[in-house]
Design a protein around this motif. Sequence first.
Motif, PDB file in Angstrom:
ATOM      1  N   PRO A   1      -9.937 -18.605-120.966  1.00  0.00           N
ATOM      2  CA  PRO A   1     -10.788 -19.164-122.029  1.00  0.00           C
ATOM      3  C   PRO A   1     -10.349 -20.579-122.396  1.00  0.00           C
ATOM      4  CG  PRO A   1     -10.101 -16.925-122.561  1.00  0.00           C
ATOM      5  CD  PRO A   1      -9.317 -17.339-121.366  1.00  0.00           C
ATOM      6  N   ARG A   2     -11.306 -21.501-122.430  1.00  0.00           N
ATOM      7  CA  ARG A   2     -11.029 -22.880-122.809  1.00  0.00           C
ATOM      8  C   ARG A   2     -12.138 -23.343-123.750  1.00  0.00           C
ATOM      9  NH1 ARG A   2      -7.600 -26.147-119.801  1.00  0.00           N
ATOM     10  NH2 ARG A   2      -8.860 -27.958-120.378  1.00  0.00           N
ATOM     11  N   VAL A   3     -11.776 -24.167-124.715  1.00  0.00           N
ATOM     12  CA  VAL A   3     -12.750 -24.651-125.691  1.00  0.00           C
ATOM     13  C   VAL A   3     -12.909 -26.158-125.532  1.00  0.00           C
ATOM     14  CG1 VAL A   3     -11.048 -25.021-127.542  1.00  0.00           C
ATOM     15  CG2 VAL A   3     -13.446 -24.539-128.108  1.00  0.00           C
TER      16      VAL A   3
ATOM     17  N   PHE B   1     -20.098 -29.469-132.577  1.00  0.00           N
ATOM     18  CA  PHE B   1     -19.891 -28.052-132.331  1.00  0.00           C
ATOM     19  C   PHE B   1     -18.903 -27.894-131.172  1.00  0.00           C
ATOM     20  CE2 PHE B   1     -22.597 -27.965-128.569  1.00  0.00           C
ATOM     21  CZ  PHE B   1     -23.473 -29.008-128.802  1.00  0.00           C
ATOM     22  N   TRP B   2     -18.492 -26.664-130.942  1.00  0.00           N
ATOM     23  CA  TRP B   2     -17.512 -26.362-129.904  1.00  0.00           C
ATOM     24  C   TRP B   2     -18.138 -25.396-128.903  1.00  0.00           C
ATOM     25  CZ3 TRP B   2     -12.445 -28.349-130.407  1.00  0.00           C
ATOM     26  CH2 TRP B   2     -12.181 -28.988-131.625  1.00  0.00           C
ATOM     27  N   ILE B   3     -17.846 -25.593-127.637  1.00  0.00           N
ATOM     28  CA  ILE B   3     -18.293 -24.684-126.574  1.00  0.00           C
ATOM     29  C   ILE B   3     -17.061 -24.064-125.946  1.00  0.00           C
ATOM     30  CG2 ILE B   3     -19.349 -24.539-124.308  1.00  0.00           C
ATOM     31  CD1 ILE B   3     -21.377 -26.529-125.130  1.00  0.00           C
ATOM     32  N   THR B   4     -17.045 -22.741-125.853  1.00  0.00           N
ATOM     33  CA  THR B   4     -15.948 -22.013-125.228  1.00  0.00           C
ATOM     34  C   THR B   4     -16.424 -21.487-123.886  1.00  0.00           C
ATOM     35  OG1 THR B   4     -15.242 -21.290-127.426  1.00  0.00           O
ATOM     36  CG2 THR B   4     -14.255 -20.191-125.528  1.00  0.00           C
ATOM     37  N   SER B   5     -15.628 -21.658-122.867  1.00  0.00           N
ATOM     38  CA  SER B   5     -15.927 -21.118-121.549  1.00  0.00           C
ATOM     39  C   SER B   5     -15.009 -19.945-121.272  1.00  0.00           C
ATOM     40  CB  SER B   5     -15.734 -22.199-120.478  1.00  0.00           C
ATOM     41  OG  SER B   5     -15.735 -21.615-119.184  1.00  0.00           O
ATOM     42  N   PHE B   6     -15.591 -18.856-120.803  1.00  0.00           N
ATOM     43  CA  PHE B   6     -14.813 -17.683-120.442  1.00  0.00           C
ATOM     44  C   PHE B   6     -14.818 -17.469-118.928  1.00  0.00           C
ATOM     45  CE2 PHE B   6     -13.966 -16.410-124.646  1.00  0.00           C
ATOM     46  CZ  PHE B   6     -15.080 -16.721-125.390  1.00  0.00           C
ATOM     47  N   ILE B   7     -15.151 -18.493-118.199  1.00  0.00           N
ATOM     48  CA  ILE B   7     -15.068 -18.433-116.743  1.00  0.00           C
ATOM     49  C   ILE B   7     -13.643 -18.824-116.385  1.00  0.00           C
ATOM     50  CG2 ILE B   7     -15.977 -19.340-114.582  1.00  0.00           C
ATOM     51  CD1 ILE B   7     -18.577 -19.953-116.144  1.00  0.00           C
ATOM     52  N   GLY B   8     -12.846 -17.830-115.980  1.00  0.00           N
ATOM     53  CA  GLY B   8     -11.419 -18.062-115.828  1.00  0.00           C
ATOM     54  C   GLY B   8     -10.740 -17.912-117.178  1.00  0.00           C
TER      55      GLY B   8
END
Lengths: 305, 406
Positions: free
Chosen positions: B214-216, B205-212
């Motif tokens: 967006p990065r996956v 699976f993939w985790i996306t971070s939206f802190i700053g």
Amino acid sequence: MLATAYATGARADDYALDETGTHPFKVRFDPASRVWIGSSVALRAGPERAVASTSRLDFGLAYRGAPRTSTGATWQLDHRFVSGFVQPAGVPGQKYVALDVTPYSIDVLRHDDSPHVVLPLSPPVSIPFPFDVGFQAQLARVVVGSSTVFAHDGRGLGFARLGVVRAAIVLDPWRSGLPGRSFELGFALRYDVDAYGFGSGPVTTYVHRFAPLTATSVRFRFQSLDGLTTLSVRAEAAPHWTSERRWALEGVADARVERTVLAIEDQPITVGVETTYRYAPATTFTFAEHEIRAVAGVSFALDLR
Amino acid sequence: MRSALGTTALASLGFATFATRVARADTPTLDWEKPISCPFDDKGQSLRVQCEWTAAGRRCLVAPNALPSGEPLEGVQPCAERGIEYRELAGPGVTVVRALPEVQPGYVRAATGRPYQVQFDLLNRFYFGLAWAPTFLREHEGIDAVKPFSRAQAEMGMHVSLLSPSGRSRHDLRILEGSVMLADFEVQGTLFTYDYQHLHRRPSFWITSFIGEPRVYPISDPLGWGFRLLTLRDRPASNRAVVDTELGELHAAWNPWQSPDLYSHLRVEGGVALGKFWPRRADVTKNLGGGAWYAGPTAAVRFRTSLGNGGLHYLFADVEYARPRHLDGPRAGSWFNRFGTTLAYEGVLLAINDQPISLRVGASGVARDDLIDGNSTLELKLTTGLRFSLWAPPRTFEPMPQLEDP
């Protein structure tokens, strides 16, 4: 992946590509179209002047529609189904768990690029009307209080409310035209039934409360363009007639901010903080109450768009 | 001239091939995976021929197509419908090499020409065995008059391990596996166990971070899962009067180390189990609905490996821990502990008609709280015995694709 994204109702610009340029991932969300379940911690300060903390289970289903009419007006229809919270831990002295659940509610706002009011004269006269118009409705809201209400004789009474109906007309002078952004002035009709002593003793006393379009509210909503952040600030003062044959005043003010911080397989995880102030009027046998509540929690959502 | 030499080479072939011992390493063997032709020579005798092009020209391996006694060969591939003609072997540029008939992987041919199995997959078998099992309890409780060195156990079980190359995954099943102590009839067994493990290259699976910004981040941990159905422990060490059943157990797993074909692994499991016990054995037959329930978390670390690729030596190690809670009964609400560890070596000693007999040496330790009074019991059991396995095919070393099917 992008073809799939179109098929599910999302748009191409809702996605970005990773560093390799091969894997698209969602960067824009619709916070008003999802199923969510979460956990939060609530701190409450009430008449007893002690701060109590409890855990809550939050849940709900929401869906936003935005149809356009042939004349170019845009409707924003925000539906909510079975939304609210439950406090699994029991309340001392009460038979039932505390909860606040609304089976159905809807917020409607109509935006017109050139709003006007037409006077049916001959010839008809069009007068500019600088507001978006809409209405709100809420049916069968059920509240079981998380604390007791103090009676004049010193007893602590359990409390429950059935919000039979709430219907409001709203005007929005901001007219942002963007989803989730509004500044609404509302005038609501409300009918609630309060049950004092619910689940805490053999006798339950019912008080009916009716506000004939006298419940006045102000609500500010903001949603970032990418849907990652939402803000809602609301205040309502509700003068109403009671079955005790007298007028009473109820007030509530709340502010909530939510931010999507992570997504797993493009399904968002949000953190939220909310503060609420509530003023409950006195009855012939209970005291008036001031209550402040602060809630912080995490929710896992399944996007419906 | 060259064709004459080729004909001479052909003439020197024949059944002399099997006059030599199989152990001669310089005699090539036909490749099991490549097509084989079966032309007839000038004398009407069938040959097995496999040719390939080399830098020096065409090289053909030629082997007899029958035993020296004239009986047909066993364990060979079917002949290709359109193959090499005998006259082609005498053609220009063809090098004819005497060879042995092909044999399937995991087998070799005896001097008599009969194939026999030399590799065994002990994860695919039905086995039954007998072992000497000296057992030591902390206070020798419950064994009555039986001395610890006089214990022996009989055991049986069925293992199936299926590799899915397209899915880069392996499915392990164990069916009706159990043992019974011959001295005091202590019975342990599990009806069915399933475990799944994978070595996916695509992210789970993939985790996306939206802190700053967006990065996956791709997550491709080698996770797995599994479950057990109906584990019975009759006369457990902690209390010989008790019948204890674990009705079901479900767990997630993480495999921090796996061999490329997932045959060997180190596995960490965490799950939950539900069970029921009866304080007295007679209660089970009189009232199946009686007894008391328990449930709680489980954890395990499991290791298995084949030493070398020959499939003859195996090493197993398990550490298990469970902490269930009594749900009803006299001890409702209280927790109890179960801890067990096993270390075992199994090696194939010999085979009868390609069915292996293996020596299994092991040690197991158990610490268990009594279900009635909560007192703890420690048990150490050493086992040395033989297992006779049916089936146990040769291990398959099938190459895994670079990516699993999506």
